[in-house]
Design an enzyme around this catalytic site. Sequence first.
Site, PDB file in Angstrom:
ATOM      1  CE  LYS A  13      -2.766  -0.426   3.529  1.00  0.00           C
ATOM      2  NZ  LYS A  13      -2.362  -1.570   4.053  1.00  0.00           N
ATOM      3  NE  ARG A  88      -5.727   0.103  12.255  1.00  0.00           N
ATOM      4  CZ  ARG A  88      -4.506   0.317  11.660  1.00  0.00           C
ATOM      5  NH1 ARG A  88      -4.476   1.403  10.914  1.00  0.00           N
ATOM      6  NH2 ARG A  88      -3.741  -0.718  11.763  1.00  0.00           N
ATOM      7  NE  ARG A 127       9.160  -6.036   6.026  1.00  0.00           N
ATOM      8  CZ  ARG A 127       7.980  -5.408   6.164  1.00  0.00           C
ATOM      9  NH1 ARG A 127       7.329  -5.019   5.027  1.00  0.00           N
ATOM     10  NH2 ARG A 127       7.294  -5.310   7.235  1.00  0.00           N
ATOM     11  NE  ARG A 161       9.712  -4.002  10.958  1.00  0.00           N
ATOM     12  CZ  ARG A 161       8.827  -3.093  10.422  1.00  0.00           C
ATOM     13  NH1 ARG A 161       9.494  -1.782  10.408  1.00  0.00           N
ATOM     14  NH2 ARG A 161       7.723  -3.455  10.196  1.00  0.00           N
ATOM     15  NE  ARG A 172       1.507  -6.298  10.887  1.00  0.00           N
ATOM     16  CZ  ARG A 172       2.515  -6.017  10.070  1.00  0.00           C
ATOM     17  NH1 ARG A 172       3.646  -6.830  10.089  1.00  0.00           N
ATOM     18  NH2 ARG A 172       2.497  -4.917   9.134  1.00  0.00           N
TER      19      ARG A 172
END
Length: 218
Positions: A13, A88, A127, A161, A172
């Site tokens: 996004k 949201r 990542r 992370r 999430r």
Amino acid sequence: MRIVLVGPPGAGKGTQAALLAENLSIPHVSTGDLFRANISQGTELGRQAKAYMEAGNLVPDEVTVGMAWDRMGQPDAAGGFLLDGFPRNVAQAVALDGLLKEAGLELDAVLDLEVPEDEVVKRIAGRRICRNDSSHVFHVEYSPPEREGVCDVCGGELYQREDDNEDTVRRRLEVYHEETEPIIDYFKAQGLVTTISALGSVAEVTRRAMEALPGQRG
């Protein structure tokens, strides 16, 4: 043009929002940027948000809506804006609709970036970020460094992370399905939603998104 960009974590996004906003010459309004700007500038809404966050509480919808609406009222947004991360939830979507109607405005499009859940997990969990500079980002599969665990740019250590591990990513996604995904049906009822595959290169996804916008085809 007034656009809402929706999609799960890992759909790209932020990248697409910046490119689309640049192509359309409208501001990219990101919820994260709004919070940081209001808090750093010490605005009344920023102080309220900071107090909730420091207490470990969610920032109420009315504070978030207030920040977003204030940003949409800035001179550079007179010709439109691209909303990223807002609304949201359905309550925020309803509030946005009400404010736009009061101002005699309306949304032009809602772009829904679609990506399979397993691909989201693969994108985020793979990542790796440089400890020296967080803008140096690699991926174990899609853009691996020349030497494993070492940043190609500065030689710093690459790390994953904590919130990029698979369990956290799936949590999430659950939150996205419960809280944010319902706004797609809300806007579909108004005939505003176009679903776009977020698979493929960044340029391919941008092209699909641009072609989905009113008056942009061809």
